[in-house]
Design a protein around this motif. Structure first.
Motif: not given
Ligand code: HSE
Length: 308
Positions: A6-8, A28-29, A33, A35, A303, A306, A308
């Motif tokens: 699972r990566v965001k 940052e947001e 995401t 999967e 970042k 990554q 998650c």
């Protein structure tokens, strides 16, 4: 590494006014995401898309599908992926929605296959998604979405990605009016040739921005955040753009402009307090237009994609 991950990957602000198609930064947001499961079937199957009901699950028509198909073809063995995509970033927002999905998919697949690709190769794969989404394989969203930070695409052929210095007090404010602008349409508004004098002003500003980032010179960063190429053509697409930009500048932003191809409007600020004041002012300004909106403020995220 097992056969699931699972990566965001984060939203990004590209162009930064003076760097059309060559510079972008990670927030940052919000983020998307992915999967991913390695299936060995040789096929890409999009099992589900959450948080958005307008995207196709046909891999040929989906950014994530295109990226994974490109990776399968390159991996040179029977791969195949099953995907669940969770959209935290609204398509057509100007903050790298397709870029974040593409970046997350490329990073996730690279990890599942045993980390066999360089980050530049991951950017190349993710650019396949951008080609589908916008008709142009630009890297100024996918590169920061994979690397994090502030990233320069010095060259496309060959691809040369350069990570830039991040001044510690640099914050970004984004106002996202809930209208959709198709990047392909916004690119169609641009001239394919620009006069030499315009180019001179534009590359002077881009060099100034990069110098400002390295010198922690916030005034120089601000002076350099000027766009003579895209903004004059695209500003008409965003209701209240001038007012939004003016309110950001009046309340202490270093500079402001169109995020990517819009409709989001960004402002760079020095410090969290300044960002808060600009966010408030811009929010009040857009409220007057009665257009629904989301608002974000974030330091530049170091970042990128990554687990998650
Ligand atoms: N550089 C691209 C453009 C970014 O402005 O068209 C799209 O998000």
């Amino acid at each position: 590494m097992g056969n699931r991950i699972r990566v965001k990957a984060p939203a990004t602000v590209s162009n930064l006014n003076c760097g059309f198609d060559v510079i972008g930064l990670a927030l940052e947001e919000p983020f998307d995401t992915v999967e991913l499961e390695l299936t060995g079937t040789g096929r890409v199957e999009i099992e589900d898309i959450r948080g958005c009901d307008t995207l196709s699950r046909d891999p040929e028509k989906n950014v994530v599908g295109k990226v994974l198909e490109a990776i399968s073809a390159r991996a040179g063995r029977q791969t195949g992926f099953r995907v669940v995509l969770e959209k935290g970033i609204r398509p057509g927002s100007g903050i790298g929605s397709s870029g974040a999905s593409a970046a997350a998919a490329a990073f996730a697949a690279g990890q599942l296959l045993g980390n066999i690709f360089t980050r530049e190769e991951l950017v190349r794969f993710a650019m396949e998604g951008e080609l589908l989404a916008s008709g142009a394989a630009h890297a100024d969203n996918v590169a920061p979405a994979i690397y994090g930070g502030i990233v320069l695409v010095r060259s496309y052929e060959p691809l040369d990605i350069v990570e830039l210095n991040i001044p510690s007090e640099l914050w970004c404010v984004v106002i996202h009016p809930e209208t959709e602008i198709k990047t392909s349409m916004a690119r169609g508004l641009l001239d394919s040739h620009i006069p030499l004098q315009v180019a001179v002003r534009q590359w002077g500003n881009l060099a100034g921005l990069v110098a400002g980032l390295y010198r922690d010179d916030y005034d120089l960063i601000g002076r350099s955040l000027v766009d003579f190429v895209a903004e004059p053509k695209r500003a008409v697409l965003i209701r209240g753009f001038r007012e939004l930009k003016e309110s950001a500048m009046k309340h202490g932003a270093l500079g402001a402009g169109i995020s990517g191809s819009g409709p989001s409007v960004f402002a760079l600020c020095r410090g969290m307090d300044a960002a808060g004041a600009v966010l408030k002012a811009m929010s009040e300004t857009i409220q007057a237009t009665e257009v629904a909106f989301d608002a974000y403020m974030s330091p530049v995220s170091r970042k990128g994609a990554q687990v998650c």
